[in-house]
Enzyme design. Structure first.
Site, short mmCIF file in Angstrom:
data_model
loop_
_atom_site.label_atom_id
_atom_site.label_comp_id
_atom_site.label_asym_id
_atom_site.label_seq_id
_atom_site.Cartn_x
_atom_site.Cartn_y
_atom_site.Cartn_z
N LEU B 49 0.83 -1.21 0.00
CA LEU B 49 0.00 0.00 0.00
C LEU B 49 0.86 1.26 0.00
CD1 LEU B 49 -2.77 -1.03 2.57
CD2 LEU B 49 -3.00 -0.86 0.09
N GLY B 50 2.01 1.18 0.61
CA GLY B 50 2.88 2.34 0.65
C GLY B 50 4.21 1.97 1.29
N GLY B 52 7.91 3.81 2.92
CA GLY B 52 8.69 4.99 3.26
C GLY B 52 10.02 4.57 3.85
N GLY B 53 10.72 5.54 4.38
CA GLY B 53 12.03 5.24 4.93
C GLY B 53 11.97 4.40 6.19
N ALA B 55 9.11 2.44 7.22
CA ALA B 55 8.23 1.26 7.23
C ALA B 55 7.59 1.05 5.86
CB ALA B 55 7.14 1.43 8.28
N VAL B 57 3.88 -0.50 4.31
CA VAL B 57 2.53 -0.93 4.68
C VAL B 57 2.02 -1.87 3.58
CG1 VAL B 57 0.20 -0.22 5.25
CG2 VAL B 57 2.13 1.23 5.89
N LYS B 72 1.72 -2.87 8.88
CA LYS B 72 2.87 -1.97 8.79
C LYS B 72 4.09 -2.70 9.36
CE LYS B 72 4.31 2.59 10.32
NZ LYS B 72 3.90 3.77 11.07
N ASP B 170 3.07 13.39 14.61
CA ASP B 170 3.35 13.40 13.16
C ASP B 170 2.06 13.60 12.36
OD1 ASP B 170 4.70 13.28 10.79
OD2 ASP B 170 4.85 11.09 10.73
#
Lengths: 241, 340
Positions: B49-50, B52-53, B55, B57, B72, B170
């Site tokens: 799903l996504g 990043g640096g 984690a 998902v 995640k 965040d």
């Protein structure tokens, strides 16, 4: 030239980063096995790296790799490794650079009647030592990663075949080693191999898990420290070893 | 040295053909090997799903319960030194049962050491994307009312978390999902910090999202508190209302366009929420939300000291119908008197 067989896998499986530590072992057979393992892990990456990093070497890259390991066997280079100062791969890469530099300088002398060298040693030294952008490290690392996967896949095939799971490897090879644009769907693969899609899923899953374990095992053997092992495992597989 | 130990090229049968192992194949292998493996194969990974640096998902199928979930998985490169701490944080957030907070179903540690967190799969659009879609529809006119409702829902969820002693740390347009019916779900509590009462919590590392991080988050010795989230929500309000846009669109509230004067209280709310000094901000998200609600209803807001003409003007606008009826009545009465 004798062609060594692969060292027995049971040589250094028990402890972490045993290979590099064993290079300095007082027990001669242990030291020899460690050296053999270094050759197995790094001969091809060294040759590939020399080919890319030192184009002037040309077709002699294999000879440079060969002479490098022969020199290393004679006690040059590897005995000076200090894990506190650098990671083993970086140290090895610097040794290879220096060796390639000496090789080119020697070749230059030979071509000119063994007298004057017209290849500037300073220039070569600068080329060998300077890696501001990390290009040399990256080249060596890429060559090493390719070789690591290569030998790990061979071990995977041997392990699966020995345990009567050759078909698991066939599924893995047909799917995970296929070029991206030729990678079949699970259903197509199942039909081709006359198994169910669920078997494809499960076998791929278990085979990948085994491959991961083998790679971590190889990393463990090659690492000079726990930190090195952890860094490599994270960078390569995103896992903690 | 044994005879075989000569430094010669090793047996080539101990490796597979380089041509079979292209960079693309190695890239594929690394990607599949990095995929998490769960105990008992409970979760079947369906998609990413996504990423990043910190984690990745995954969309996954919970085989036991037969439902889709989002998982995640922390990146190994930023694995917390103390995995127990990460799981403790998951437990803290797992206690936050609120319709505006993504529920956590499960959390644990993979065999390879990475921590994971199984959450409800939230269907919707991240606020950042939602804003882009709205802008593409009509960039010159914004229904401020709809955006204020989003901020109010966000405040509800965050205030609930603050009540439980958890600061998100965040909040950003990427960490909020807007559902099909305008419902808001606050996501990604991975940077959350535990506070006790009004005491702040010292951050272990710099967190937050650029543009939405409070000044104290950028200071390694800084202490976060509920006012840290107030700052981020203030920035979110500013973003939603496009107050910082070089060519501000026409903002409408209840279908009527707002003039520059009518926007001053909203600007004051943003200014107070995003004050550099945490003590100068709203003391709580609820106080902030109250001001936002007051602005939406045309009431006075605590962040803005209005002048007498402004107060009269606002009161007239606020009671427009009543004033209209009264004016009509007076005009009729005057007309009747004149006619007689």
């Amino acid at each position: 030239m004798p062609q060594p067989s692969s060292p027995p896998r049971a040589a250094f499986p028990a402890t972490r980063h045993s290979l590099v530590a064993a290079l300095g072992d007082a027990h001669e057979p242990t030291r020899a096995r460690a050296f053999d393992a270094v050759v197995r892990l790094y001969w091809h990456p060294v040759a590939a790296y020399v080919r890319l990093r030192w184009p002037a070497v040309g077709d002699d890259a294999d000879d440079v790799a060969q002479s490098f390991f022969t020199a290393a066997l004679d006690g040059m280079y590897l005995a000076r490794f200090d894990p506190a100062r650098a990671r083993f791969r970086t140290f090895l890469r610097l040794c290879v650079d220096r060796h390639a530099m000496n090789y080119l300088a020697h070749e230059g002398r030979q071509k000119r009647g063994g007298h004057d060298t017209h290849i500037s040693l300073d220039a070569l030294e600068i080329a060998a030592e300077s890696d501001v952008h990390g290009t040399a490290d990256r080249l060596f690392r890429d060559a090493w990663v390719q070789h690591l996967f290569s030998i790990a896949i061979v071990r995977l095939r041997e392990t699966l075949t020995a345990s009567g799971r050759q078909q698991h490897y066939d599924v893995f090879a047909a799917y995970d080693l296929a070029p991206g644009d030729a990678r079949p769907t699970y259903h197509a693969l199942a039909e081709e191999l006359r198994i169910s899609p669920t078997q494809v899923t499960n076998w791929l899953h278990s085979t990948r898990r085994l491959l991961r374990e083998i790679i971590v095992d190889e990393l463990r053997e090659a690492a000079a420290s726990d930190a090195e092992l952890r860094d490599d495992a994270r960078a390569l597989l995103g896992v903690d070893a | 040295m044994p005879a075989h130990c000569s430094g010669s090229m090793p047996d080539t049968s101990a490796r597979i053909d380089d041509a079979a192992l292209t960079d693309a194949t190695i890239g594929h292998l690394r990607a599949v090997l990095e995929s998490p493996t769960f105990e008992n194969d409970r979760y079947e990974l369906l998609d990413t799903l996504g990423s990043g640096g910190t984690a990745t998902v995954f969309l996954a199928r919970d085989r036991w319960l037969g439902r889709d979930v989002a998982i995640k998985v922390a990146s190994a490169s930023v694995l917390p030194l103390d995995a127990a701490r990460a799981l403790a944080e998951a437990r803290i957030v797992g206690r936050l049962e609120h319709h505006g907070i993504v529920p956590i179903y499960d959390a644990g540690q993979l065999a390879d050491g990475r921590t994971y967190c199984v959450m409800r799969r939230v269907r919707g659009t991240p606020l950042a994307e939602w804003l882009r879609t709205e802008a593409a529809r009509d960039a010159s006119r914004i229904d401020l009312g709809a955006r204020l409702r989003i901020i109010e829902q966000l405040c509800e969820a965050v205030a609930f978390a603050h009540g439980a002693g958890v600061v998100h740390c965040d909040l950003s347009p990427n960490n909020m999902m807007i559902g099909d019916f305008g419902e808001v779900v606050v996501m990604d509590w991975g940077a959350a910090a535990r506070t006790t009462g009004n005491d702040g919590a010292r951050r272990r590392e710099v967190g937050g999202t650029r543009g939405f991080s409070a000044p104290e988050q950028l200071d390694s010795s800084g202490v976060v508190s509920p006012r840290t989230d107030v700052y981020a929500i203030g920035r979110l309000l500013e973003t939603c209302a496009e107050l910082d846009s070089p060519s501000p669109p026409t903002l409408t509230l209840g279908g009527r366009p707002l003039g520059a004067g009518a926007l001053r209280p909203l600007q004051a709310i943003v200014a107070r929420a995003t004050a550099f000094d945490a003590d100068a901000r709203y003391a709580s998200v609820s106080a902030f939300a109250k001001d936002v609600r007051s602005f939406a209803f045309g009431d006075a807001v605590s962040a803005y000291q209005e002048s007498m003409p402004e107060r009269v003007g606002r009161t007239l606008r606020r009671h427009r119908v009543l004033v209209g009826l009264l004016a009509s009545y007076l005009i009729m009465r005057a007309a009747l008197l004149l006619w007689r």
